[in-house]
Design a protein around this motif. Structure first.
Motif, mmCIF file in Angstrom:
data_model
loop_
_atom_site.group_PDB
_atom_site.id
_atom_site.type_symbol
_atom_site.label_atom_id
_atom_site.label_comp_id
_atom_site.label_asym_id
_atom_site.label_seq_id
_atom_site.Cartn_x
_atom_site.Cartn_y
_atom_site.Cartn_z
ATOM 1 N N VAL A 175 0.852 -1.187 0.000
ATOM 2 C CA VAL A 175 0.000 0.000 0.000
ATOM 3 C C VAL A 175 0.891 1.241 0.000
ATOM 4 N N GLY A 176 0.556 2.205 -0.850
ATOM 5 C CA GLY A 176 1.356 3.424 -0.922
ATOM 6 C C GLY A 176 0.494 4.631 -1.222
ATOM 7 N N VAL A 177 1.166 5.743 -1.513
ATOM 8 C CA VAL A 177 0.501 7.018 -1.770
ATOM 9 C C VAL A 177 0.878 7.534 -3.147
ATOM 10 N N LEU A 178 -0.127 7.976 -3.871
ATOM 11 C CA LEU A 178 0.044 8.699 -5.132
ATOM 12 C C LEU A 178 0.059 10.185 -4.792
ATOM 13 N N TYR A 179 1.204 10.812 -4.961
ATOM 14 C CA TYR A 179 1.382 12.214 -4.577
ATOM 15 C C TYR A 179 1.027 13.098 -5.764
ATOM 16 N N ASP A 180 0.055 14.011 -5.576
ATOM 17 C CA ASP A 180 -0.436 14.857 -6.665
ATOM 18 C C ASP A 180 -0.385 16.327 -6.238
ATOM 19 N N PRO A 181 0.726 17.022 -6.524
ATOM 20 C CA PRO A 181 0.844 18.430 -6.133
ATOM 21 C C PRO A 181 -0.192 19.326 -6.800
ATOM 22 N N GLY A 182 -0.628 18.997 -8.027
ATOM 23 C CA GLY A 182 -1.643 19.805 -8.691
ATOM 24 C C GLY A 182 -2.960 19.801 -7.937
ATOM 25 N N ASN A 183 -3.358 18.633 -7.443
ATOM 26 C CA ASN A 183 -4.565 18.567 -6.619
ATOM 27 C C ASN A 183 -4.416 19.399 -5.351
ATOM 28 N N MET A 184 -3.205 19.452 -4.832
ATOM 29 C CA MET A 184 -2.965 20.132 -3.565
ATOM 30 C C MET A 184 -2.968 21.655 -3.710
ATOM 31 N N VAL A 185 -2.999 22.169 -4.944
ATOM 32 C CA VAL A 185 -3.238 23.599 -5.138
ATOM 33 C C VAL A 185 -4.689 23.915 -4.787
ATOM 34 N N HIS A 186 -5.612 23.028 -5.183
ATOM 35 C CA HIS A 186 -7.036 23.200 -4.864
ATOM 36 C C HIS A 186 -7.255 23.137 -3.358
ATOM 37 N N GLU A 190 0.930 21.549 1.579
ATOM 38 C CA GLU A 190 1.918 21.516 2.649
ATOM 39 C C GLU A 190 3.274 21.686 1.978
ATOM 40 N N ASN A 191 4.277 22.076 2.722
ATOM 41 C CA ASN A 191 5.615 22.123 2.148
ATOM 42 C C ASN A 191 5.918 20.774 1.513
ATOM 43 N N HIS A 192 6.200 20.781 0.222
ATOM 44 C CA HIS A 192 6.316 19.518 -0.507
ATOM 45 C C HIS A 192 7.451 18.637 0.024
ATOM 46 N N ARG A 193 8.595 19.245 0.266
ATOM 47 C CA ARG A 193 9.726 18.448 0.761
ATOM 48 C C ARG A 193 9.382 17.784 2.088
ATOM 49 N N MET A 194 8.748 18.519 2.999
ATOM 50 C CA MET A 194 8.376 17.963 4.294
ATOM 51 C C MET A 194 7.391 16.810 4.120
ATOM 52 N N GLY A 195 6.390 16.990 3.239
ATOM 53 C CA GLY A 195 5.410 15.940 3.021
ATOM 54 C C GLY A 195 6.031 14.688 2.438
ATOM 55 N N LEU A 196 6.964 14.856 1.510
ATOM 56 C CA LEU A 196 7.631 13.708 0.902
ATOM 57 C C LEU A 196 8.497 12.983 1.920
ATOM 58 N N GLU A 197 9.156 13.754 2.787
ATOM 59 C CA GLU A 197 9.963 13.122 3.837
ATOM 60 C C GLU A 197 9.078 12.327 4.789
ATOM 61 N N LEU A 198 7.900 12.844 5.074
ATOM 62 C CA LEU A 198 6.970 12.132 5.945
ATOM 63 C C LEU A 198 6.503 10.829 5.305
ATOM 64 N N LEU A 199 6.183 10.866 4.028
ATOM 65 C CA LEU A 199 5.683 9.668 3.340
ATOM 66 C C LEU A 199 6.726 8.561 3.297
ATOM 67 N N GLY A 200 7.983 8.935 3.133
ATOM 68 C CA GLY A 200 9.039 7.926 3.131
ATOM 69 C C GLY A 200 8.759 6.801 2.147
ATOM 70 N N PRO A 201 8.792 5.542 2.617
ATOM 71 C CA PRO A 201 8.622 4.403 1.713
ATOM 72 C C PRO A 201 7.213 4.272 1.135
ATOM 73 N N TYR A 202 6.266 5.044 1.648
ATOM 74 C CA TYR A 202 4.897 4.976 1.120
ATOM 75 C C TYR A 202 4.733 5.785 -0.174
ATOM 76 N N LEU A 203 5.707 6.604 -0.535
ATOM 77 C CA LEU A 203 5.630 7.369 -1.780
ATOM 78 C C LEU A 203 5.763 6.406 -2.955
ATOM 79 N N ALA A 204 4.649 6.195 -3.675
ATOM 80 C CA ALA A 204 4.623 5.169 -4.712
ATOM 81 C C ALA A 204 4.575 5.721 -6.127
ATOM 82 N N HIS A 205 3.997 6.914 -6.301
ATOM 83 C CA HIS A 205 3.794 7.437 -7.649
ATOM 84 C C HIS A 205 3.549 8.938 -7.554
ATOM 85 N N VAL A 206 3.740 9.648 -8.667
ATOM 86 C CA VAL A 206 3.543 11.100 -8.708
ATOM 87 C C VAL A 206 2.744 11.464 -9.949
ATOM 88 N N HIS A 207 1.716 12.286 -9.776
ATOM 89 C CA HIS A 207 0.973 12.827 -10.907
ATOM 90 C C HIS A 207 1.418 14.251 -11.188
#
Length: 306
Positions: A175-186, A190-207
């Protein structure tokens, strides 16, 4: 840098046309939309959400999936994901989608999380989602396909931290997370670097897409020169701003910095285009995406070598 295309963004192309266009642009991965076309939309012009010709119909997946799989294979593309629109808790539809994803040869599949509209409290929705994802994990393990939760506005996972809260007790292999910065404009910045560091191994894909906040206007939207900001003497009771999709290089997401941040946390997965701005036709949009990301890769690499 590995690039992919989510077929929701190319509604006028069929599976073979899309695979051919992706090949011409140098885009390796394909994320197939898993959604039927409403009967009353079949006579409409192609569109992202209704008459999307590059979609697999869940009611006909057994006959359609081999066709889409072979279209990718014929053009030496990789079917990396199946992207359904699942309701959280619907295990029948979820398992059916996993079956389709397995037949497709996909390695990832998006799963459902509850929407949030103020009608049900977050704790109740959170509990429902966690119970569902625990069951999803077992199915993902069975089919050897990673289930991914997308950061998406108007859901209980609009941010990296809230998506992480849903998956933190689960196995990141399944199980992982699809990280979508475009959706997060709506909703959900959050600070992108901080969020990515938090996700760690759960970061699975990027839109990859973009969006921005714009002043609301009065007048004829097609007559841009005549538009003027709203003004009256009444107290302001609602926001004068609205969020809209934007071309890849013109919105609020700084994709150069975004790639820097992703590389800093060791991300080596796909970047999947999902452009809803409608400013380019499908083939031109794919080539533009490939060109922009080639330039970003060159620039970031030079920075790293300096």
């Amino acid at each position: 840098m590995k690039l992919s295309i989510f077929t929701v963004a190319v509604p006028d192309l069929d599976a073979n046309e899309l695979a051919s266009a992706a090949s011409a642009a140098g885009i390796d991965g394909i994320e197939w939309r898993f959604r039927g076309i409403p009967e009353d939309a079949l006579s409409e012009q192609p569109s992202f959400w209704r008459n999307n010709r590059c979609s697999i119909d869940p009611d006909r997946w057994q006959e359609q999936v081999p066709v889409f799989r072979e279209a990718a294979k014929d053009h030496d593309r990789t079917s990396i994901a199946l992207v359904p629109y699942l309701n959280c808790g619907d295990m029948t539809a979820t398992e059916q989608a996993f079956q389709a994803a397995s037949t497709l040869g996909a390695s990832m599949m998006r799963v459902g999380v509850p929407g949030y509209d103020r009608s049900t409290a977050y704790p109740e929705l959170y509990g429902k989602a966690v119970r569902y994802l625990n069951e999803v994990q077992d199915i993902a393990k069975q089919y050897k396909i990673k289930a991914i939760v997308e950061t998406h506005h108007q859901t209980i996972a609009p941010t990296a931290s809230l998506a992480y809260r849903l998956v933190q007790s689960l196995d990141s292999e399944h199980v992982g997370v699809l990280y979508d910065p475009g959706n997060m404009v709506h909703e959900g910045y959050e600070n992108h670097r901080m969020g990515l560091e938090l996700l760690g191994p759960y970061l699975a894909h990027v839109h990859v897409k973009n969006a921005g906040w714009y002043k609301k206007y009065v007048g004829n939207a097609s007559d841009q020169g005549a538009l003027t900001p709203r003004s009256d003497s009444k107290p302001l009771l609602s926001t004068p701003w609205q969020c809209r999709w934007a071309p890849l290089t013109e919105g609020m997401v700084d994709w150069v910095q975004m790639v820097r941040d992703l590389r800093a946390v060791g991300y080596d997965g796909y970047y999947g285009i999902e452009d809803f701005s409608g400013t380019l036709d499908s083939r031109a949009m794919l080539q533009h995406f490939a060109d922009v990301f080639a330039e970003i890769e060159r620039r970031v690499y030079e920075e790293e070598q300096a």
